[in-house]
Design a protein around this motif. Structure first.
Motif, PDB file in Angstrom:
ATOM      1  N   THR A 299      40.112  46.000  34.211  1.00 48.78           N
ATOM      2  CA  THR A 299      40.720  44.771  34.116  1.00 48.78           C
ATOM      3  C   THR A 299      41.493  44.519  35.416  1.00 48.78           C
ATOM      4  O   THR A 299      41.622  43.194  35.933  1.00 48.78           O
ATOM      5  CB  THR A 299      42.014  44.747  32.984  1.00 48.78           C
ATOM      6  N   MET A 300      41.586  45.632  36.083  1.00 47.65           N
ATOM      7  CA  MET A 300      42.573  45.355  37.181  1.00 47.65           C
ATOM      8  C   MET A 300      41.793  44.893  38.323  1.00 47.65           C
ATOM      9  O   MET A 300      42.149  43.914  39.259  1.00 47.65           O
ATOM     10  CB  MET A 300      43.143  46.754  37.908  1.00 47.65           C
ATOM     11  N   VAL A 301      40.536  45.362  38.261  1.00 46.06           N
ATOM     12  CA  VAL A 301      39.563  45.071  39.475  1.00 46.06           C
ATOM     13  C   VAL A 301      39.096  43.472  39.284  1.00 46.06           C
ATOM     14  O   VAL A 301      39.223  42.722  40.297  1.00 46.06           O
ATOM     15  CB  VAL A 301      38.044  45.772  39.671  1.00 46.06           C
ATOM     16  N   ILE A 302      38.555  43.167  38.109  1.00 45.63           N
ATOM     17  CA  ILE A 302      38.107  41.819  37.846  1.00 45.63           C
ATOM     18  C   ILE A 302      39.315  40.779  38.087  1.00 45.63           C
ATOM     19  O   ILE A 302      39.191  39.613  38.353  1.00 45.63           O
ATOM     20  CB  ILE A 302      37.366  41.481  36.749  1.00 45.63           C
ATOM     21  N   GLY A 303      40.529  41.024  37.553  1.00 45.99           N
ATOM     22  CA  GLY A 303      41.757  40.435  37.541  1.00 45.99           C
ATOM     23  C   GLY A 303      42.192  40.218  39.050  1.00 45.99           C
ATOM     24  O   GLY A 303      42.526  39.003  39.592  1.00 45.99           O
ATOM     25  N   ALA A 304      42.325  41.152  39.924  1.00 44.86           N
ATOM     26  CA  ALA A 304      42.592  41.056  41.181  1.00 44.86           C
ATOM     27  C   ALA A 304      41.449  40.338  41.951  1.00 44.86           C
ATOM     28  O   ALA A 304      41.922  39.437  43.026  1.00 44.86           O
ATOM     29  CB  ALA A 304      42.685  42.601  41.776  1.00 44.86           C
ATOM     30  N   GLY A 305      40.140  40.515  41.792  1.00 42.18           N
ATOM     31  CA  GLY A 305      39.008  39.923  42.146  1.00 42.18           C
ATOM     32  C   GLY A 305      39.181  38.225  42.175  1.00 42.18           C
ATOM     33  O   GLY A 305      38.925  37.677  43.173  1.00 42.18           O
ATOM     34  N   ALA A 306      39.398  38.093  40.879  1.00 40.51           N
ATOM     35  CA  ALA A 306      39.575  36.583  40.633  1.00 40.51           C
ATOM     36  C   ALA A 306      40.674  35.812  41.299  1.00 40.51           C
ATOM     37  O   ALA A 306      40.618  34.768  41.536  1.00 40.51           O
ATOM     38  CB  ALA A 306      39.807  36.578  38.956  1.00 40.51           C
ATOM     39  N   THR A 307      41.824  36.566  41.325  1.00 36.08           N
ATOM     40  CA  THR A 307      43.086  36.101  41.932  1.00 36.08           C
ATOM     41  C   THR A 307      42.769  35.913  43.424  1.00 36.08           C
ATOM     42  O   THR A 307      42.981  34.594  43.915  1.00 36.08           O
ATOM     43  CB  THR A 307      44.066  36.967  41.859  1.00 36.08           C
ATOM     44  N   LEU A 308      42.151  36.757  44.001  1.00 39.71           N
ATOM     45  CA  LEU A 308      41.737  36.258  45.456  1.00 39.71           C
ATOM     46  C   LEU A 308      40.745  35.263  45.682  1.00 39.71           C
ATOM     47  O   LEU A 308      40.806  34.362  46.421  1.00 39.71           O
ATOM     48  CB  LEU A 308      41.020  37.750  46.258  1.00 39.71           C
ATOM     49  N   ALA A 309      39.853  35.288  44.708  1.00 47.51           N
ATOM     50  CA  ALA A 309      38.785  34.112  44.706  1.00 47.51           C
ATOM     51  C   ALA A 309      39.364  32.721  44.562  1.00 47.51           C
ATOM     52  O   ALA A 309      39.246  31.723  45.124  1.00 47.51           O
ATOM     53  CB  ALA A 309      37.737  34.208  43.715  1.00 47.51           C
ATOM     54  N   VAL A 360      40.580  35.198  35.603  1.00 45.32           N
ATOM     55  CA  VAL A 360      39.217  35.511  35.453  1.00 45.32           C
ATOM     56  C   VAL A 360      38.659  34.121  34.851  1.00 45.32           C
ATOM     57  O   VAL A 360      37.684  33.579  34.935  1.00 45.32           O
ATOM     58  CB  VAL A 360      38.900  36.586  34.352  1.00 45.32           C
ATOM     59  N   GLY A 361      39.362  33.833  33.726  1.00 44.64           N
ATOM     60  CA  GLY A 361      39.088  32.606  32.876  1.00 44.64           C
ATOM     61  C   GLY A 361      39.004  31.450  33.888  1.00 44.64           C
ATOM     62  O   GLY A 361      37.759  30.343  33.596  1.00 44.64           O
ATOM     63  N   ILE A 362      39.840  31.040  34.620  1.00 46.67           N
ATOM     64  CA  ILE A 362      39.740  29.913  35.441  1.00 46.67           C
ATOM     65  C   ILE A 362      38.542  29.807  36.626  1.00 46.67           C
ATOM     66  O   ILE A 362      37.840  29.013  36.622  1.00 46.67           O
ATOM     67  CB  ILE A 362      41.048  29.531  36.008  1.00 46.67           C
ATOM     68  N   LEU A 363      38.234  31.165  37.002  1.00 49.74           N
ATOM     69  CA  LEU A 363      37.244  31.173  38.040  1.00 49.74           C
ATOM     70  C   LEU A 363      36.180  30.908  37.418  1.00 49.74           C
ATOM     71  O   LEU A 363      35.141  30.523  37.935  1.00 49.74           O
ATOM     72  CB  LEU A 363      37.386  32.803  38.500  1.00 49.74           C
ATOM     73  N   VAL A 364      35.728  31.479  36.042  1.00 50.16           N
ATOM     74  CA  VAL A 364      34.392  31.245  35.518  1.00 50.16           C
ATOM     75  C   VAL A 364      34.294  30.064  35.302  1.00 50.16           C
ATOM     76  O   VAL A 364      33.476  29.295  35.430  1.00 50.16           O
ATOM     77  CB  VAL A 364      34.343  32.206  34.214  1.00 50.16           C
ATOM     78  N   ALA A 365      35.347  29.173  34.865  1.00 47.16           N
ATOM     79  CA  ALA A 365      35.296  27.719  34.465  1.00 47.16           C
ATOM     80  C   ALA A 365      34.918  27.087  35.941  1.00 47.16           C
ATOM     81  O   ALA A 365      34.264  26.070  35.586  1.00 47.16           O
ATOM     82  CB  ALA A 365      36.528  27.268  33.879  1.00 47.16           C
ATOM     83  N   ARG A 366      35.417  27.683  36.878  1.00 50.81           N
ATOM     84  CA  ARG A 366      35.116  26.594  38.245  1.00 50.81           C
ATOM     85  C   ARG A 366      33.704  26.764  38.676  1.00 50.81           C
ATOM     86  O   ARG A 366      33.036  26.086  39.095  1.00 50.81           O
ATOM     87  CB  ARG A 366      35.972  27.216  39.386  1.00 50.81           C
TER      88      ARG A 366
END
Length: 863
Positions: A299-309, A360-366
């Motif tokens: 969770t920490m990795v995909i959450g941080a990665g999604a935030t940076l993206a 993560v959800g918003i990144l996948v949606a984008r």
């Protein structure tokens, strides 16, 4: 010049998927969320201190109308546990679910499912109605082991998240009306009054307000929201002001505040922990991140990665998407709180989890938006969902489903309920408080932190940590002791004995000496020692620090003298305090320096140390009293620590002692003063007679006739008392069986009642208590002389001995008064021990050691 414009969040014109499909997907995610959360939620994680704190406060609120079980200290705003109290009132406290802790976790299950649904709705609305964002966000939020770990617990943060998400949802619904704006502000204010760190999300709300309101109405929307949120939060300060507890409190001469204060508490909370930049390896922030990664790296990795993206996407799109901007701002503003340089507690991650999931959800949606319209977009969303589920299954730790971390905690409470009196004064981790104090009638149970600082609670145990009878030790208590925040509890632990330990199956590394624990799935119950034992323990620490040098030499001054009797005194104390390392060192030094006699294995009695610390044997002669003590102490140590080598050594010494330190004259087998006594006449010190020891040795080492030493010793003392009218310090027994004066050998005073005679008295008192009439006969002669001697020669030797006699015999003296004037007066109130000479130490120690052999009804209550 180009102007940056945020694209507002608008109501979608038509649904992106059929309503039926959406409902099925949402229900499926909520069911998964509920099952994963509920499965083993009473077993994992362990019941944390804060859980019971909020439950007990909630129960106190609905049953007593109080904001805390004791003095409310403004350490948290109260709305959270007021809501918890309402739940407990509706469900009968712990009656419905087996206990308050269990009831609280059921509430957290409901809150978690509600938060999962809110995450879905917020994700969907932030992406203009795309269910992909909501579904992926809800899935990440539901599956995260880190989330499950904290969201099962009864934490204010979980309730705060509920109100924050609700406040966001009200702002992202279109159209944005005045009612929703005010409602969002009130919800946010309630979130802050549930947990104050919700305030750090405020900037994100301003972004949503600016994006959601029409241009001319933006200022009005922001002002209305700030007024409703601020007005709600202001109620907390008004409450403190009405109770005259807002401003800093006056302090007394000792610096103790006269009352609680909201401002003082805020200052204390802001000052918690040592400042360290977040990039420093030992900072609280870095340590917390490390702990989070251990619990849930995925969770920490995909959450941080999604935030940076999203941050990169936000910049590239010139801040035009309000949903992306708001989520990034929510995350970054909270990260600034975490990285502020102060203390970061593990549970501080809870408010960040829904926003990491949303990222993560918003990144996948984008990403799905990049694909052409049609069947490919659902495939991408489905693939992302499958990948996330697979990632949690393969990468994340699933111990939350199978590990039982509460069994030890439950067992400890059951032991207390079976073995401890309900009126006992108990300082404890708060997890035991609801069941023991609020449901079980254990009125003396106190939360250890309150016991440390609450004036009312401190008064209940006379502000004396020695009156705390039990300490329920857990990970949290040990951690606070290690940090130095609860010095009284540290004293209790340092002066207690373990009576119940529940560490079976614990994953924690526990080192009590180093005050280290790595997990909270264990409990121990410690019982505070008697005041007499506390004095003896402190005395040993003083003795060890001040008079024990090298690796085991007793030395009062340099230059100075070390005797075999000094070494025996040190061994006795080390054994009594279970200090095996010190015992081994003392005995090793004794063996290395004093046991080099050619004829036997006994110890020479004197070693001299010069100004440079160098030493030499001053006399090879022995003191038989020291060697007989060595035998008994080695046997006791062998039993205590299962050291067979010491038992063998004791047996060897006993053989030499029997042949060299006992003699037979006129049919009596007696103890010599030394293995190197005179050839014709025997110099006897009556105080060396130790029938208690000899009876023990008769059981342990039956090769010698120890009972004869007891019987002949009493016969000899009786004869001396009859012929001399007393038992003098020394007696010479000739080969013809005649008693002669010893002054010609040992100097003036040898033939009178004196300090050596005093050393015999405690032995005879113990024998009298055991029913030995021969001891009583001798005491009948000695006690009146002791009273006279104490009057003529006042001082610690006579005074402490007289105090012992007064406890066993009616001699017209109050033993408690004698203790205060003759013994306690020698104790330094600052150190709790004796700061005098080694000789005086031995006399005062003798009184306290004597208490161990007394029935409870004759012991003196120590002040």
């Amino acid at each position: 010049m180009t102007t940056l414009a945020v694209r507002p969040i608008r109501a979608h014109a038509k649904p992106r998927a059929s309503r039926r499909t959406e409902v099925v997907l949402v229900v499926a995610v909520l069911v998964v969320s509920a099952v994963l959360h509920a499965w083993n939620m009473f077993g994992y994680p362990y019941f944390e201190n804060d859980e019971a704190t909020y439950l007990s406060r909630g129960w106190a609120f609905i049953t007593e109308g109080q904001l805390d079980v004791n003095t409310y200290r403004y350490d948290h705003a109260p709305l959270g546990w007021m809501g918890i109290g309402g739940w407990l009132g509706a469900t009968g406290g712990g009656a419905l679910f087996g206990g308050m802790l269990e009831a609280g976790r059921v509430l957290m299950l409901l809150v978690h499912v509600a938060n999962t649904f809110l995450v879905y709705l917020v994700g969907k609305r932030l992406t203009h109605g795309r269910i992909t964002a909501g579904m992926i966000a809800a899935l990440v939020f539901a599956l995260s082991p880190l989330g499950i770990y904290f969201q099962r617990r009864v934490l204010l943060d979980n309730l705060m998240v509920l109100w924050v998400l609700l406040a966001i949802l009200l702002l992202v619904r279109r159209p944005l009306t005045l009612g929703r704006t005010i409602g969002s502000g009130i919800a946010f204010g309630v979130a802050v009054l549930t947990k104050l760190n919700a305030a750090f999300f405020g900037i994100g709300f301003l972004v949503l307000l600016w994006a959601g309101a029409a241009g001319p109405q933006r200022k009005h929307a922001v002002l209305h929201w700030l007024a409703s949120a601020g007005g709600t939060v202001l109620l907390f300060f008004v409450y403190a002001m009405l109770n005259d507890e807002l401003l800093p409190a006056p302090v007394d001469a000792d610096g103790v505040p006269a009352r609680v204060s909201l401002v003082d508490t805020f200052g204390l909370q802001l000052g918690r922990g040592d400042f360290a930049w977040p990039w420093e390896a030992e900072s609280s922030f870095q340590l917390a991140v490390g702990s989070w990664l251990v619990k849930d790296q995925f969770t920490m990795v995909i959450g941080a990665g999604a935030t940076l993206a999203l941050l990169a996407m936000m910049v590239l799109r010139r801040f035009r998407d309000a949903g992306t901007v708001a989520v990034v701002v929510f995350i970054l503003s909270y990260c600034l709180f975490l990285a502020r340089g102060g203390i970061v507690i593990d549970l501080y991650v809870v408010p960040a989890l829904p926003f990491l999931a949303l990222a993560v959800g918003i990144l996948v949606a984008r990403i799905t938006e990049i694909a052409p319209p049609g069947a490919l977009r659902p495939v991408i969303g489905s693939a992302a969902a499958v990948a996330i589920v697979a990632g949690y299954v393969m990468v994340a730790d699933q111990k939350h489903l199978v590990t039982d971390e509460t069994a030890n905690q439950v067992a400890a409470v059951e032991w207390i309920e079976q073995e401890v009196d309900p009126d006992a004064v108990i300082a404890a981790d708060n997890y035991v408080y609801p069941e023991l104090a609020q449901e079980g009638g254990y009125s003396g149970t106190m939360y250890f932190f309150n016991a440390e600082y609450d004036p009312e609670l401190r008064e209940s145990y006379a502000d004396d940590w020695r009156d705390i009878e039990y300490l329920v030790l857990t990970h949290e208590v040990l951690d606070q002791i290690a940090q130095g925040t609860v010095p009284r509890m540290a004293e209790v632990l340092a002066h207690s004995e373990l009576v119940a330990s529940y560490t079976s199956g614990s994953s924690s590394f526990i080192d009590l000496d180093a005050r280290i624990s790595t997990n909270g799935d264990w409990v121990q119950v410690w019982r505070t020692k008697s005041r007499n034992e506390i004095v003896l323990q402190d005395a040993w620490e003083r003795f060890r620090d001040d008079w024990l040098v090298s690796y085991g030499q007793v030395l009062e001054d340099e230059p100075g003298t070390t005797t075999s009797l000094d070494q025996a005194l040190a061994l006795e104390q080390a054994l009594a305090q279970d200090d095996q390392a010190a015992f081994r060192g003392i005995w090793a030094w004794t063996t290395d320096h004093l046991r080099h006699r050619e004829a036997d294995s006994l110890a020479s009695w004197q070693w001299i140390t010069d100004e440079l610390g160098d030493g030499e044997l001053a006399s090879p002669d022995t003191v038989c009293a020291a060697d007989q003590r060595f035998i008994g102490l080695l046997l006791d140590a062998a039993d205590a620590w299962e050291l067979g080598g010491l038992r063998a050594e004791a047996s060897d010494i006993a053989d030499d002692w029997w042949s060299r330190c006992t003699f037979t004259v006129d049919g009596l087998r007696l103890v010599d003063s030394s293995a190197d006594g005179s050839v014709d006449d025997q110099l006897v010190n009556p105080s060396y007679f130790d029938p208690v020891l000899y009876r023990r040795l008769a059981e342990e080492l039956p090769d010698h006739d120890w009972q004869r030493l007891v019987d002949d010793g009493y016969a000899f003392l009786g004869r001396v008392a009859d012929e001399r009218g007393t038992v003098p310090n020394w007696v010479v027994l000739t080969q013809d069986g005649e008693l002669e004066r010893a002054s010609r050998l040992t100097g003036a005073g040898a033939d009178r009642f004196g300090e050596d005679t005093l050393r015999l008295v405690p032995t005879l008192l113990r024998e009298e208590l055991a029913g030995e009439e021969r001891a009583s006969d001798i005491l009948d002669t000695l006690v009146p002389q002791l009273v006279s001697y104490a009057a003529d020669s006042p001082g610690l030797p006579a005074g402490s001995t007289l105090a012992m006699v007064a406890q066993v015999r009616d001699i017209g003296y109050d033993p408690a008064a004698l203790y205060r004037t003759q013994v306690a007066s020698q104790i330094d109130p600052d150190t709790g021990t004796w700061d005098s000479t080694l000789a005086d130490f031995a006399w005062t120690y003798s009184w306290h050691r004597f208490q161990r052999s007394l029935p409870t009804d004759v012991t003196v209550p120590l002040a």
